[in-house]
Design an enzyme around this catalytic site. Structure first.
Site, PDB file in Angstrom:
ATOM      1  N   GLU A 123       1.100  -1.375  -0.285  1.00  0.00           N
ATOM      2  CA  GLU A 123      -0.122  -0.209   0.084  1.00  0.00           C
ATOM      3  C   GLU A 123       1.551   1.118  -0.431  1.00  0.00           C
ATOM      4  OE1 GLU A 123      -2.819   0.086  -0.122  1.00  0.00           O
ATOM      5  OE2 GLU A 123      -3.882  -1.620   0.215  1.00  0.00           O
TER       6      GLU A 123
ATOM      7  N   CYS B 276      -2.634   8.975   2.398  1.00  0.00           N
ATOM      8  CA  CYS B 276      -2.191   8.844   0.928  1.00  0.00           C
ATOM      9  C   CYS B 276      -3.545   9.397  -0.125  1.00  0.00           C
ATOM     10  CB  CYS B 276      -1.549   7.884   0.930  1.00  0.00           C
ATOM     11  SG  CYS B 276      -2.995   6.564   2.249  1.00  0.00           S
TER      12      CYS B 276
ATOM     13  N   GLU C 151       4.478  13.508  -4.855  1.00  0.00           N
ATOM     14  CA  GLU C 151       3.545  13.291  -3.587  1.00  0.00           C
ATOM     15  C   GLU C 151       4.642  14.319  -2.131  1.00  0.00           C
ATOM     16  OE1 GLU C 151       3.422  10.027  -1.336  1.00  0.00           O
ATOM     17  OE2 GLU C 151       1.737   9.439  -0.719  1.00  0.00           O
TER      18      GLU C 151
END
Ligand code: NAD
Length: 496
Positions: A248, A282, A382
């Protein structure tokens, strides 16, 4: 407070004699000292998990369910303590840990307690007329898990619950920055009746404890939540050992606003979706693509709401936004915004590190930035901070193309009042979760997991059992004859 590991049902001091401070990022104070595990500690934890597997993998599902229900009850008894410690170690405002992290985690425990009693294989049929086939769903063995710092308790729960509910045992390494609620969880799991060795925690750094765990020969499966960068390393280690792998990883969620959208709803949703957990989520909204005819309206309204967000003392229920996790993270976010500005970006609101009473913490202003190009770093990578980029688009095709144009694929949202557009976006957006007219809400019953470089495999929901179980085909002869029809193909003389 000094905290050690939790191995075989008890707290254990690390054999390394090394430790590190856990820092409250809201003010820089040390709130605990935690042992740093080495390879010997990891080995002790894996040995305990290996020993516990034999019995735990065979107990009836109801026994697992009872232990997990009892865990949910134990956690409820100290909900407020969990919320306080989670807030202190990660810098979350107390409102967030009280209303989101802790109740979500308890709900998860109750969900997996229930669903652990419904883990069927499929009873099949006599496909060739001579055998009855059944499919068994069996646990894999010892799971080595690694969790990040952004939702320490929830990520620990997402890892341990489906693994344990399916009959595996686990060794979990929380982030070295935020190990405290995971240790509380381990203590509560033992108090709730989970047998010793079923759930073990090693506290330590990624390169030392993490790598030792990922490469331990008795770990059958590796389950990792964290950045895509470290995910690559974890994949290398797991592949070298031919271990089952569940990843993940990072996200860069688009927020696509069509020309027919309710702009007030989109602006409210953009602020909540981008600032949750100070943007260290996230699935956070990071790139708002807005139809050019509604762009100014959206930017103006979103900036106005963002500017009203209250930064401050994380222990106060009046605080909306807490700090970033660390000074390193603050430097990273500030650097990305500075480079975006140097490349022509314009912060409509925010864009700085706040001073005054917030200077000792790792705070960053909520930031809406415009004037950027699709290829700019802040649109592609990110940030993991309270930063939303807004870009205009002209046609539906262009909006969808831009939304899909990063290497990530964890989550996305589309904002429209037109059902055809909503359906098209839900089909075409390349992400493991697509929200229509909302962004963020998750439930225990539904899967969470990525597409593309955001990883593979699902957390939560019944789908997570597919990660933590292996499928066995059992084929039973129902003819009872010695000389089977098919033997003829292999040897012709049965009477020899
Ligand atoms: P990170 O990758 O830096 O660290 C995650 C964990 O990996 C930590 O426990 C760390 O100690 C460990 N680690 C570091 N180096 C390692 C190594 N060489 N070998 C083994 N383990 C190692 O991530 P982070 O900064 O803690 O968390 C933020 C990241 O997590 C973001 O990228 C975010 O998107 C991602 N995340 C993803 C999800 C999801 O469900 N997809 C959920 C939460 C966070």
């Amino acid at each position: 407070m000094v905290a050690g590991q939790w191995i075989n049902g008890e707290a254990r001091t690390a054999e390394t004699s090394e430790s590190m401070d856990v820092i409250n990022p809201a003010n820089g104070s040390a709130i605990a000292e935690v042992d740093l595990a080495g390879a010997a500690d990891v080995d002790a934890a894996v040995t305990a998990a290996t020993a516990a597997f034999e019995e735990w993998s065979r107990v009836p599902p109801v026994t697992r369910a009872e232990a997990l229900f009892a865990l949910a009850e134990k956690m409820k008894e100290r909900e407020a303590e969990y919320a306080r410690v989670e807030s202190e170690q990660s810098g979350k405002p107390i409102r967030l840990s009280t209303e989101f992290d802790v109740p979500g985690s308890i709900d998860n425990a109750a969900y997996f307690a229930g669903i652990s009693r419904h883990l069927p294989g499929s009873a099949a049929a006599e496909w060739d007329g001579e055998h009855t086939s059944t499919v068994r769903r069996e646990p894999i063995g010892v799971v080595g898990s690694i969790a990040p710092w952004n939702y320490p308790l929830q990520m620990a729960m997402w890892k341990m619950l489906p693994a344990i509910a399916a009959g595996n045992t686990i060794v979990l390494k929380p982030s070295e920055l935020t190990p405290l609620t995971t240790l509380m969880l381990a203590e509560d799991a033992t108090a709730a009746g989970l047998p010793d060795g079923v759930f073990n925690v090693v506290t330590g750094t990624g390169p030392v404890a993490g790598e030792a765990l990922m490469s331990h020969p008795n770990v059958a499966m590796v389950s990792f939540t964290g950045s895509t960068r470290v995910g690559h390393r974890v994949a290398e280690l797991a592949t070298a050992g031919l271990k089952r792998l569940h990843l993940e990883l990072g996200g860069k969620a688009p927020f696509l606003v069509f020309d027919d959208a309710d702009i007030e709803a989109a602006a409210q949703g953009a602020v909540a979706g981008s600032l949750i957990n100070t943007g260290q989520d996230c699935t956070a909204a990071t790139r708002a693509y807005v139809h050019s005819s509604r762009y100014d309206e959206f930017v103006e309204r979103t900036a106005a709401i963002m500017a009203s967000v209250v930064l401050g003392d994380t222990a106060s229920p009046d605080t909306d936004l807490g700090p970033l996790i660390s000074k390193d993270q603050q430097t990273k976010v500030a650097g990305m915004v500075e480079r975006a500005i140097a490349a022509g970006g314009k912060p409509v609101t925010g864009g700085s590190i706040p001073g005054g009473s917030l200077a000792s913490g790792c705070y960053y202003e909520p930031t809406l930035i415009t004037g950027l190009d699709q290829t700019s770093e802040i649109v592609q990578e990110e940030v993991f901070g309270p930063v939303l980029a807004a870009l205009p688009f002209e046609t539906d095709d262009e909006g969808l193309r831009l939304a899909n144009d990063t290497r990530y694929g964890l989550a996305a949202s589309a904002w429209t009042t037109n059902v055809t557009r909503a359906e098209r976006a839900s089909r075409e957006m390349q992400a493991g979760c697509v929200w229509i007219n909302d962004h963020i809400p998750i439930v225990s019953e539904m899967p969470h997991g990525g597409y593309k470089q955001s990883g593979f495999g699902k957390d939560m929901s019944t789908y997570s059992f597919e990660e933590y179980t292996q499928i066995k085909h059992v084929s039973t002869d129902i003819t009872g004859v010695a000389r089977k029809e098919w033997h003829r193909t292999i040897f012709r003389n049965p009477d020899a």
